[in-house]
Write a protein that holds these residues in place. Structure first.
Motif, PDB file in Angstrom:
ATOM      1  N   GLY A 142       0.805  -1.222   0.000  1.00 46.74           N
ATOM      2  CA  GLY A 142       0.000   0.000   0.000  1.00 46.74           C
ATOM      3  C   GLY A 142       0.835   1.266   0.000  1.00 46.74           C
ATOM      4  O   GLY A 142       0.308   2.350  -0.228  1.00 46.74           O
ATOM      5  N   LEU A 143       2.132   1.156   0.237  1.00 48.66           N
ATOM      6  CA  LEU A 143       2.977   2.348   0.243  1.00 48.66           C
ATOM      7  C   LEU A 143       3.245   2.825  -1.182  1.00 48.66           C
ATOM      8  O   LEU A 143       3.342   2.031  -2.114  1.00 48.66           O
ATOM      9  CB  LEU A 143       4.316   2.055   0.934  1.00 48.66           C
ATOM     10  N   GLY A 144       3.411   4.121  -1.339  1.00 48.77           N
ATOM     11  CA  GLY A 144       3.781   4.702  -2.624  1.00 48.77           C
ATOM     12  C   GLY A 144       5.297   4.778  -2.727  1.00 48.77           C
ATOM     13  O   GLY A 144       6.035   4.382  -1.816  1.00 48.77           O
ATOM     14  N   PHE A 145       5.771   5.344  -3.831  1.00 48.01           N
ATOM     15  CA  PHE A 145       7.215   5.450  -4.044  1.00 48.01           C
ATOM     16  C   PHE A 145       7.870   6.274  -2.932  1.00 48.01           C
ATOM     17  O   PHE A 145       8.884   5.881  -2.363  1.00 48.01           O
ATOM     18  CB  PHE A 145       7.518   6.102  -5.402  1.00 48.01           C
ATOM     19  N   ARG A 146       7.304   7.438  -2.647  1.00 45.77           N
ATOM     20  CA  ARG A 146       7.908   8.347  -1.671  1.00 45.77           C
ATOM     21  C   ARG A 146       7.960   7.713  -0.278  1.00 45.77           C
ATOM     22  O   ARG A 146       8.979   7.769   0.403  1.00 45.77           O
ATOM     23  CB  ARG A 146       7.132   9.664  -1.612  1.00 45.77           C
ATOM     24  N   ASP A 147       6.847   7.095   0.149  1.00 43.66           N
ATOM     25  CA  ASP A 147       6.816   6.472   1.472  1.00 43.66           C
ATOM     26  C   ASP A 147       7.822   5.329   1.571  1.00 43.66           C
ATOM     27  O   ASP A 147       8.498   5.165   2.594  1.00 43.66           O
ATOM     28  CB  ASP A 147       5.412   5.954   1.793  1.00 43.66           C
ATOM     29  N   ASN A 164      -7.906   4.328  -9.708  1.00 40.07           N
ATOM     30  CA  ASN A 164      -8.593   5.586  -9.395  1.00 40.07           C
ATOM     31  C   ASN A 164      -7.641   6.775  -9.316  1.00 40.07           C
ATOM     32  O   ASN A 164      -7.936   7.836  -9.857  1.00 40.07           O
ATOM     33  CB  ASN A 164      -9.355   5.461  -8.072  1.00 40.07           C
ATOM     34  N   THR A 165      -6.514   6.612  -8.648  1.00 43.71           N
ATOM     35  CA  THR A 165      -5.616   7.752  -8.432  1.00 43.71           C
ATOM     36  C   THR A 165      -4.478   7.810  -9.437  1.00 43.71           C
ATOM     37  O   THR A 165      -3.783   8.822  -9.517  1.00 43.71           O
ATOM     38  CB  THR A 165      -5.003   7.691  -7.020  1.00 43.71           C
ATOM     39  N   ARG A 166      -4.251   6.728 -10.168  1.00 52.83           N
ATOM     40  CA  ARG A 166      -3.160   6.615 -11.144  1.00 52.83           C
ATOM     41  C   ARG A 166      -1.785   6.785 -10.496  1.00 52.83           C
ATOM     42  O   ARG A 166      -0.833   7.196 -11.127  1.00 52.83           O
ATOM     43  CB  ARG A 166      -3.346   7.609 -12.285  1.00 52.83           C
ATOM     44  N   GLU A 167      -1.714   6.497  -9.205  1.00 47.43           N
ATOM     45  CA  GLU A 167      -0.442   6.510  -8.494  1.00 47.43           C
ATOM     46  C   GLU A 167      -0.008   5.067  -8.275  1.00 47.43           C
ATOM     47  O   GLU A 167      -0.837   4.195  -8.072  1.00 47.43           O
ATOM     48  CB  GLU A 167      -0.592   7.198  -7.135  1.00 47.43           C
ATOM     49  N   PHE A 168       1.288   4.858  -8.300  1.00 46.69           N
ATOM     50  CA  PHE A 168       1.802   3.510  -8.087  1.00 46.69           C
ATOM     51  C   PHE A 168       1.854   3.221  -6.590  1.00 46.69           C
ATOM     52  O   PHE A 168       2.295   4.049  -5.798  1.00 46.69           O
ATOM     53  CB  PHE A 168       3.189   3.356  -8.710  1.00 46.69           C
ATOM     54  N   ARG A 169       1.391   2.029  -6.233  1.00 46.65           N
ATOM     55  CA  ARG A 169       1.373   1.568  -4.838  1.00 46.65           C
ATOM     56  C   ARG A 169       1.950   0.151  -4.791  1.00 46.65           C
ATOM     57  O   ARG A 169       1.775  -0.632  -5.729  1.00 46.65           O
ATOM     58  CB  ARG A 169      -0.054   1.527  -4.283  1.00 46.65           C
ATOM     59  N   ALA A 170       2.609  -0.151  -3.680  1.00 50.38           N
ATOM     60  CA  ALA A 170       3.162  -1.497  -3.502  1.00 50.38           C
ATOM     61  C   ALA A 170       2.015  -2.477  -3.331  1.00 50.38           C
ATOM     62  O   ALA A 170       1.160  -2.308  -2.467  1.00 50.38           O
ATOM     63  CB  ALA A 170       4.079  -1.524  -2.288  1.00 50.38           C
ATOM     64  N   LEU A 171       1.967  -3.486  -4.167  1.00 51.82           N
ATOM     65  CA  LEU A 171       0.903  -4.488  -4.101  1.00 51.82           C
ATOM     66  C   LEU A 171       1.396  -5.764  -3.441  1.00 51.82           C
ATOM     67  O   LEU A 171       0.659  -6.431  -2.731  1.00 51.82           O
ATOM     68  CB  LEU A 171       0.364  -4.780  -5.506  1.00 51.82           C
TER      69      LEU A 171
END
Length: 150
Positions: free
Chosen positions: A75-80, A118-125
């Motif tokens: 669920g984390l993004g690149f920055r997190d 929905n957000t078009r952001e990459f998230r860790a799956l």
């Protein structure tokens, strides 16, 4: 004849006295009230209250050196992810995924990022931890060592 003449004068006199005369009616109008010097304008509204202070930010797990569960990476993004583990050792693109690899002498962590519809952001799956030394170390220990590296 005098009778008729005097009777007609009398009738005429009475008739002219009965004719209504047009009279002009006058009404007294009061002048508008004068503003008094005592009248004060309404006070201005009070200034808006400042927003409440933001809650204290929890310290990063990497900074404290505490272990985290690898499942918390999901669920984390690149920055997190970069804030938690630092820059990856290697980055790959295997559409539709982007894979970040963190490695040290003992283990390797691959984190698979996919775009959120929905957000078009990459998230860790998902993630994969490989033990390089085949010592049977735990995933938690590998992640803790990778975090200490940052």
């Amino acid at each position: 004849m005098w009778r008729y003449a005097s009777l007609s004068i009398l009738v005429l006199a009475v008739a002219t006295g009965c004719i209504p005369q047009q009279q002009q009616h006058t009404f007294a109008v009061a002048p508008p009230p004068k503003p008094t010097a005592e009248a004060k304008p309404a006070p201005p509204p009070p200034p808006p209250q400042p927003p409440p202070p933001l809650p204290e930010r929890k310290p990063d797990t990497a900074a404290t050196g505490a272990n985290i569960d690898p499942k918390q990476l999901v669920g984390l993004g690149f920055r997190d992810t970069e804030n938690l583990l630092g820059s990856p050792t290697r980055e790959e693109e295997k559409p539709p995924a982007k894979i970040w690899t963190y490695s040290n002498e003992e283990c390797e962590l691959d984190i698979f990022f996919y775009s959120d519809i929905n957000t078009r952001e990459f998230r860790a799956l998902t993630y994969e931890i490989k033990d390089k030394q085949a010592t049977g170390g735990s995933d938690d220990r590998c992640l803790a060592r990778l975090m200490r590296k940052t």
